[in-house]
Design an enzyme around this catalytic site. Sequence first.
Site, short mmCIF file in Angstrom:
data_model
loop_
_atom_site.label_atom_id
_atom_site.label_comp_id
_atom_site.label_asym_id
_atom_site.label_seq_id
_atom_site.Cartn_x
_atom_site.Cartn_y
_atom_site.Cartn_z
N ILE A 35 -14.48 29.59 -18.35
CA ILE A 35 -15.54 30.31 -17.65
C ILE A 35 -15.07 30.67 -16.24
O ILE A 35 -14.68 29.79 -15.46
CB ILE A 35 -16.83 29.46 -17.59
N CYS A 36 -15.12 31.96 -15.92
CA CYS A 36 -14.77 32.46 -14.58
C CYS A 36 -13.39 31.95 -14.16
O CYS A 36 -12.41 32.19 -14.86
CB CYS A 36 -15.87 32.07 -13.59
N GLN A 37 -13.31 31.25 -13.05
CA GLN A 37 -12.02 30.73 -12.61
C GLN A 37 -11.44 29.80 -13.68
O GLN A 37 -10.22 29.76 -13.89
CB GLN A 37 -12.22 29.98 -11.29
#
Lengths: 318, 380
Positions: free
Chosen positions: B161-163
């Site tokens: 997720i994301c980073q």
Amino acid sequence: MSAPSDPHSGADSIYATWLGLIPQFFGQLGATMPAGAGAGAAAMPGLAFPLDQVARAATMTQAALQDMATVYAPMLQAAGASGLLGQWAAAMPAAVGMGSGGAASPSSASTAAPLAFQALQQAWIDFGSQLAGSLTRFDSTAFDRTFGALSDAFGLGPLRQFQAAYKDLLAVGIAQADARTKYAMLVQGAFAAGFDRLLARLADMAGKGERIVSWLALLRLWAVCTEEAVHDVLQSEQGLAATAALSRAGIARRRKLQHIAGIVADALDMATRRDLDDAFREIQELKRQLRARQQPAPAQVPAARPTANRRRKGGPKR
Amino acid sequence: MNSAERAMLAARAASALAITPASLASELQSAQKKIQRGLKRLEALSEDDLAIATVPREEVWREDMVRLYRCRPVVARPHPVPILITYALVGRFQMIDLEADRSLVRKLLAQGFDVYFIDWGLPSRAQRWLTIDDYVSGYLDRCVEVIRAASGEEKINLLGICQGGVFTACYAALFPQKVRNVAFTVTPLDFHGDKAEPQSGAGYMNLWARALSAEDIDDLVDAYGSAPGSMVGMAFLMMNPVSNLAKYTIDLIDVFDDEAKLLNFLRMERWIADRPDHPGEVVRQWFKDLYQDNKLIRNELVLGGRMVDLRNITMPVLNIYATGDTVIPVSCSKGASRHFGSADYTELAVPGGHIGTFVGGKAQKILGPSLADWFRARSG
């Protein structure tokens, strides 16, 4: 279980910023709440985070709405919607300058409005400075008290090195003030542009025969228009350059402060920031070496097989 | 616009306002009552009411501040291939299980999956030298090894997720032999994607990073060590400063009048305010190598002396982006097919913003079921 975060570390400072901005937010609209009103006092002390903080925000909102009702009701009575927009225009920076044209005379609250904008500007500067990593005025005072007193107590003040460092600090402080001013000017322009955008939006609605009957809906529309203008300004080349300059100035000041702290620490034979960093870096490097010994070398890892999805019997050997 | 023009515009604008003294008084009286009711509601709430991430779980591994949790399966025989969820460092993992009815984790559990997730914890000053490689080849790899051993599976499913999606991409490229399928959600892959499709109010981080020089980033990291969580949090809030102020003032009125909305709001606030410090060397790499030099998509990122080559990601890839994402602009996530070595690449758009992907009503109906279907179809 992992240790829970301490909600009173970063969270409180973020909320403190928002709470500090609320009087200025409403001040834009003519409410006469004193800057910082309600931000410091706990409304519901001892309750779980963030109940107290939210309660304070709601209480401040309540007070601002009450104040606005007191100001706006007679204005609406006397001058209708033009009076209302005139009040807002008076709260805008001078560049907007709508107060003299077509709008009714602003009420007594309008005299406080420019001050409210100045307060908002200062709040934005502090806000931007926190983002940029500089110290706020409070932090600087705390630093001066701590290390200024220490240097005096140990007779370090006259040291040439210390004096030179302090002179450097003053120089970067001036540069930082300049960067802050430029940033604040941009923000001021964005808020003025946001108000113009609101007027245009309302005029467009009027042309279509649409009406706003709710005061809160009008406030929300103002927020949307202002946000759009803030985005346009801060994402422009000029806005990005001003933000970067603010960041550089804040970092430069922080490094000068660290330099002074290092001089004092060295003189007193205390561990410096660099000493600690060196120790932590060495520990981290040792951990990496340990990890490398525990893992197979990359070259020994089998190459990827594009369609290899077979389950291994018995699972991986450990 | 000069003052005369503005006055004319204001006169036209005023005719759109149908607010009277009576309607103003009535509306404000109503608002005051709502706030009073809301304040009473606040007084009645307890720590338990505000608890987030309450899915039953057990800690199965720990090192330094990092923890690996296994969620308690809700079916007798969970799917044999486990899923490991990797969240970002800039926020806490609780977003994947904010509330019982807004929980990606619980949705996957309900679909019969064996779900693990990493809690990156709260890095201290001592962790300022951690690099992306320490996270990817260190902590993340250890977690994968623990799960492989526990499940008996040679390869497991990864969900980043994301980073955390970037970390997951790096991991899948460096250790493809341990990854069965990989899914990314709201993950920046092309950090310069926003250049082609600039969008007002979106991609602040991209713009800020590129407005600074590499030396500026070095100075920032050297001056700070680790980036304080409050500074990271403020950076996110600064992306929408006016609407955030409205959120804490005029928007509170309606929130206060609805118990469910109020609880949603408070729990979300807990998550938003909980920002860990960000290890300085990760900040340095993140901004210089990724935001400034876009090395991931160019296959130029080097971690621990090894090149991260996305073409090594030959396992199936699912790439999910949010159509209203302003933190990670859509153009930074979508259209990444050609960069992977996989012949099985799927892209999925979900409605909502960066965080709304995980807690928004519409997105909730799509995200969990889509992930479950996709993993199930490729884990048989």
